[in-house]
Enzyme design. Structure first.
Site, PDB file in Angstrom:
ATOM      1  N   LEU A   8       0.822  -1.211   0.000  1.00  0.00           N
ATOM      2  CA  LEU A   8       0.000   0.000   0.000  1.00  0.00           C
ATOM      3  C   LEU A   8       0.857   1.263   0.000  1.00  0.00           C
ATOM      4  CD1 LEU A   8      -2.833  -1.013   2.523  1.00  0.00           C
ATOM      5  CD2 LEU A   8      -2.911  -1.056   0.025  1.00  0.00           C
ATOM      6  N   CYS A   9       1.929   1.226  -0.775  1.00  0.00           N
ATOM      7  CA  CYS A   9       2.812   2.396  -0.874  1.00  0.00           C
ATOM      8  C   CYS A   9       3.149   2.698  -2.336  1.00  0.00           C
ATOM      9  CB  CYS A   9       4.076   2.191  -0.049  1.00  0.00           C
ATOM     10  SG  CYS A   9       4.918   0.618  -0.285  1.00  0.00           S
ATOM     11  N   GLY A  10       2.155   2.530  -3.199  1.00  0.00           N
ATOM     12  CA  GLY A  10       2.346   2.867  -4.602  1.00  0.00           C
ATOM     13  C   GLY A  10       3.389   1.989  -5.271  1.00  0.00           C
TER      14      GLY A  10
END
Length: 288
Positions: free
Chosen positions: A88-90
Site C-alpha cells: 500500500l505504498c504505490g
C-alpha cells in the site's frame, strides 16, 4: 429498488475504505516527519565521511584500503535490495524489484548474481526469479545503527572471504513525499575517488596517527554508515510513498462516492416519479 440497495451498499463500502486510507495517510505523515528529520541530519555526516575516506585513499598506495579495496575479476555479485515489509505504498517496492531485474539483465548477464533482501516485499518478488540467499525483514522493527552495523559486518565478511567479488546496494533515495529515486551504490570493493586533487588532502588536514591507520579505522565505519544511510533513505521514502498513495486513494474514493451519490439520487428520483405516475394512472383509470 434492488438497484438502489446495491448503490447504497457500494456507497457504504467506499466510505469505509475512505476512513481506512485517510487514517493510513495520517499515520504515514506522522512517521514521515521523524524519518525525514533523521535522514536529513545524517546525509552531511555520511557524505563528508565518504569524501574524507576517498581523499585519504587517493593519497595512499592502491592496497592501502586492505581487503575492502581489493579489486578482483567479477564472477559473483551480491545485490542488496532494500524494500519494505508492507505494501500500500504505490510503486515504492516495484521500482526496486524492477531496478534489480534491469541491472541483472543488462549489467550482469553472464555473471552469477545473488540477492540479499532487506524487506519482505522485495524478497518475495525476487525469490521467484533469482537466488535470494538471505532475508532480513526484522531490521525495520528496531532500526538502529547497531542493528544495521551487524548486517554491514556480515556483508563485509562475505566480500573478504571471496564469497562475492562485488556487492551493490539498490534502494530508494528520499527526495520528498511524492518523489523517490531508485539508486544503485557500490558497497564493496571501495570505489576509488574519481578525479580530484590528491595533494589537497595533505594541506587541508594534519594526520594523527598516520594516514594508513586512519584509513584502516575509517573503512569499516564508513561502510556501516553507508548501509545505514541507504536503509534510512529507504525508510523515509516508504512513508512518503505510502502517504502519497493513501492521499490519492482517499481522493479517488471521495470522487467515486460523490458519483455514486449522484447516481443514487437520480435513480431514487426516477423511482419516485414512476410511483407517482402509476398512482395518477390508477386514479384516472378509476374515474373512467
Amino acid at each position: 429498488m434492488a438497484n438502489l440497495k446495491e448503490i447504497r451498499n457500494r456507497i457504504t463500502s467506499i466510505k469505509s475504505t475512505m476512513q481506512i486510507t485517510s487514517a493510513m495517510k495520517m499515520v504515514s505523515a506522522a512517521k514521515l516527519k521523524k524519518a525525514q528529520d533523521a535522514i536529513t541530519a545524517m546525509r552531511p555526516y555520511s557524505s563528508k565521511l565518504t569524501e574524507l575516506l576517498q581523499n585519504l585513499s587517493a593519497t595512499l598506495d592502491s592496497d592501502a584500503g586492505g581487503a575492502y579495496s581489493t579489486q578482483r575479476e567479477v564472477s559473483k555479485v551480491l545485490l542488496v535490495a532494500i524494500t519494505s515489509n508492507r505494501g500500500l505504498c504505490g510503486g515504492f517496492n516495484s521500482s526496486i524489484t524492477k531496478k534489480v531485474i534491469k541491472i541483472i539483465e543488462e549489467k550482469y548477464t553472464n555473471t552469477s548474481v545473488d540477492i540479499f533482501a532487506i524487506g519482505k516485499k522485495g524478497g518475495d518478488v525476487l525469490a521467484k526469479q533469482f537466488s535470494v540467499v538471505e532475508r532480513r525483514n526484522d531490521i525495520f522493527d528496531d532500526l538502529t545503527f547497531d542493528n544495521v552495523a551487524a548486517i554491514a559486518e556480515e556483508l563485509m565478511e562475505l566480500y573478504v572471504d571471496s564469497s562475492y567479488d562485488k556487492i551493490e546496494i539498490v534502494y530508494n533515495q528520499f527526495k520528498n513525499a511524492a518523489t523517490q529515486l531508485p539508486q544503485v551504490e557500490q558497497f564493496l570493493p571501495i570505489k576509488p575517488i574519481e578525479g580530484g586533487d590528491a595533494e589537497a588532502v595533505n594541506s587541508d588536514y594534519v594526520f594523527e596517527p598516520t594516514k594508513e591507520e586512519i584509513v584502516e579505522a575509517l573503512i569499516p565505519k564508513s561502510l556501516k554508515t553507508q548501509l545505514y544511510k541507504s536503509i534510512r533513505d529507504s525508510f523515509a521514502s516508504e512513508h512518503g510513498a505510502r502517504m502519497t498513495a493513501m492521499h490519492k486513494a482517499t481522493d479517488n474514493a471521495t470522487e467515486l462516492r460523490d458519483e455514486l451519490l449522484l447516481t443514487y439520487n437520480k435513480a431514487r428520483q426516477a423511482a419516485i416519479t414512476n410511483e407517482i405516475l402509476e398512482i395518477v394512472g390508477g386514479a384516472e383509470a378509476l374515474k373512467n
